[in-house]
Design an enzyme around this catalytic site. Structure first.
Site, PDB file in Angstrom:
ATOM      1  N   ASN A  12       0.873  -1.177   0.000  1.00  0.00           N
ATOM      2  CA  ASN A  12       0.000   0.000   0.000  1.00  0.00           C
ATOM      3  C   ASN A  12       0.910   1.227   0.000  1.00  0.00           C
ATOM      4  OD1 ASN A  12      -1.784   2.048   0.534  1.00  0.00           O
ATOM      5  ND2 ASN A  12      -2.300   1.375   2.608  1.00  0.00           N
ATOM      6  N   TRP A  13       1.044   1.830  -1.161  1.00  0.00           N
ATOM      7  CA  TRP A  13       2.002   2.945  -1.296  1.00  0.00           C
ATOM      8  C   TRP A  13       1.457   4.252  -0.719  1.00  0.00           C
ATOM      9  CZ3 TRP A  13       4.124   2.286  -7.020  1.00  0.00           C
ATOM     10  CH2 TRP A  13       4.768   1.043  -7.119  1.00  0.00           C
ATOM     11  N   LYS A  14       0.192   4.259  -0.378  1.00  0.00           N
ATOM     12  CA  LYS A  14      -0.443   5.456   0.205  1.00  0.00           C
ATOM     13  C   LYS A  14      -0.184   6.677  -0.704  1.00  0.00           C
ATOM     14  CE  LYS A  14      -0.224   3.298   4.696  1.00  0.00           C
ATOM     15  NZ  LYS A  14      -0.153   3.406   6.145  1.00  0.00           N
ATOM     16  N   HIS A  98      -9.535   1.483   4.631  1.00  0.00           N
ATOM     17  CA  HIS A  98      -8.274   1.581   5.374  1.00  0.00           C
ATOM     18  C   HIS A  98      -8.493   2.488   6.589  1.00  0.00           C
ATOM     19  CE1 HIS A  98      -4.184   2.681   6.440  1.00  0.00           C
ATOM     20  NE2 HIS A  98      -3.812   1.570   5.838  1.00  0.00           N
ATOM     21  N   GLU A 100      -6.873   4.820   7.762  1.00  0.00           N
ATOM     22  CA  GLU A 100      -6.649   6.249   7.511  1.00  0.00           C
ATOM     23  C   GLU A 100      -7.891   6.884   6.886  1.00  0.00           C
ATOM     24  OE1 GLU A 100      -2.979   5.660   5.422  1.00  0.00           O
ATOM     25  OE2 GLU A 100      -2.044   5.081   7.313  1.00  0.00           O
ATOM     26  N   GLU A 170      -5.650  -4.809  10.561  1.00  0.00           N
ATOM     27  CA  GLU A 170      -4.574  -3.839  10.791  1.00  0.00           C
ATOM     28  C   GLU A 170      -4.855  -3.073  12.080  1.00  0.00           C
ATOM     29  OE1 GLU A 170      -2.512  -2.657   6.887  1.00  0.00           O
ATOM     30  OE2 GLU A 170      -4.306  -1.423   7.041  1.00  0.00           O
ATOM     31  N   GLY A 176       2.383   2.229  10.814  1.00  0.00           N
ATOM     32  CA  GLY A 176       3.356   3.310  10.662  1.00  0.00           C
ATOM     33  C   GLY A 176       4.051   3.685  11.959  1.00  0.00           C
ATOM     34  N   SER A 216       3.216  -2.163  10.313  1.00  0.00           N
ATOM     35  CA  SER A 216       4.674  -2.234  10.501  1.00  0.00           C
ATOM     36  C   SER A 216       5.282  -3.589  10.133  1.00  0.00           C
ATOM     37  CB  SER A 216       5.053  -1.852  11.939  1.00  0.00           C
ATOM     38  OG  SER A 216       4.630  -0.537  12.223  1.00  0.00           O
ATOM     39  N   GLY A 237       2.740  -1.160   4.308  1.00  0.00           N
ATOM     40  CA  GLY A 237       2.811   0.261   3.968  1.00  0.00           C
ATOM     41  C   GLY A 237       4.248   0.683   3.747  1.00  0.00           C
ATOM     42  N   GLY A 238       4.834   1.279   4.773  1.00  0.00           N
ATOM     43  CA  GLY A 238       6.177   1.863   4.686  1.00  0.00           C
ATOM     44  C   GLY A 238       7.215   0.979   3.998  1.00  0.00           C
TER      45      GLY A 238
HETATM   46  P1  PGA Z   1       2.728   0.275   7.651  1.00  0.00           P
HETATM   47  O1  PGA Z   1       1.271   0.499   7.012  1.00  0.00           O
HETATM   48  O2  PGA Z   1       3.249  -1.012   7.105  1.00  0.00           O
HETATM   49  O3  PGA Z   1       3.509   1.462   7.250  1.00  0.00           O
HETATM   50  O4  PGA Z   1       2.518   0.188   9.145  1.00  0.00           O
HETATM   51  C1  PGA Z   1       0.393  -0.569   6.803  1.00  0.00           C
HETATM   52  C2  PGA Z   1      -0.904  -0.061   6.212  1.00  0.00           C
HETATM   53  O5  PGA Z   1      -1.346   1.025   6.594  1.00  0.00           O
HETATM   54  O6  PGA Z   1      -1.508  -0.717   5.344  1.00  0.00           O
END
Ligand code: PGA
Length: 254
Positions: A12-14, A98, A100, A170, A176, A216, A237-238
């Site tokens: 997930n590149w956000k 998600h 967010e 999640e 993050g 994470s 994500g990251g």
């Molecule tokens: P993260 O994000 O790996 O940076 O914690 C995961 C996500 O939000 O899908």
């Protein structure tokens, strides 16, 4: 890794990467992951890069995902993207709900359920995200929160559709933050979700649904988390923003 369900690992590149950066990353992933067959690998760039990344992924084993879509079809919805537009770019997956978006766009379970239905109607596979906040975990209501989210976000889906849906657990406190749920914490909630799916649908259906863990995930912890019996992949994500990090997660899952 010998698993009951085929693993699915999605990046997930956000809200990151220009088109040029997205192309460079996906070219590297293609090179490094060309031989991977036992894991479904998905990248989810921002909307602006989908078209070019889609071209890069022609005749590749890596699949394309989007990070959101509208619950509506084509029409007067300024600033929105319809499922059909994603299909037009050969998008196969779409992340829905998600945390967010639940937090910043105030997306509700009912809205996510409407989006999931619209995704299925366009033959897209939704990746439906659920997870508790730190306060909810500390308050001892993790299962209650996750149950409300899963039942609300999948409301109205048929058994056939839910089998073609990916869930992503999640925990918000792990996204993050560098804090990962322990593999035991992840397994506990994943098993709970699968039990819930068995009551909402039936045992056989529950056994077929893939449930990703997210929060994470990185090369150093991927193997341990993915080895849990009810963890069927990762939403990353990251660590998916950089070629080596994402490739290592996938290689550590094989
Ligand atoms: P993260 O994000 O790996 O940076 O914690 C995961 C996500 O939000 O899908």
């Amino acid at each position: 890794m010998d698993k009951e369900r085929k693993l699915i690992i999605a990046g997930n590149w956000k809200m990151n990467k220009t088109v040029a950066e997205a192309i460079a990353l996906v070219q590297g992933l293609k090179r490094e992951l060309a031989a991977v067959k036992d894991v479904d690998v998905v990248v989810c760039p921002a909307f602006t890069a989908l078209s070019e990344v889609s071209k890069e992924l022609l005749s590749s084993n890596i699949r394309l995902g989007a990070q959101n879509m509208s619950e509506n079809g084509y029409g007067a919805f300024t600033g929105e993207i319809a499922a059909g537009m994603l299909r037009d770019l050969s998008v196969r997956y779409v992340i829905l709900g998600h945390s967010e978006r639940r937090q910043f766009q105030k997306e509700t379970d009912a809205l996510i359920a409407a989006k999931a239905k619209a995704a299925h109607a366009a033959s897209l596979i939704p990746i439906v995200c659920v997870g508790e906040t730190l306060a909810e975990r500390e308050g001892g209501i993790t299962e209650k929160v996750v149950e409300t989210q899963v039942s609300g976000s999948l409301a109205g889906l048929t058994q056939e559709q839910v089998v073609e849906t990916v869930l992503a657990y999640e925990p918000v406190w792990a996204i993050g933050t560098g804090k990962t749920a322990t593999s035991a914490q992840a397994q506990e909630v994943h098993a709970f979700i699968r039990k819930l799916l068995a009551t909402m649908f039936d045992e056989a259906t529950a056994k077929r649904v893939r449930i990703q863990y997210g929060g994470s995930v990185k090369a150093a912890n991927a193997r341990e988390i993915l080895s849990q019996p009810d963890v069927d992949g990762a939403l990353v994500g990251g660590a998916s923003l950089e070629e080596r990090g994402f490739v290592e997660i996938i290689k550590n899952s094989l």
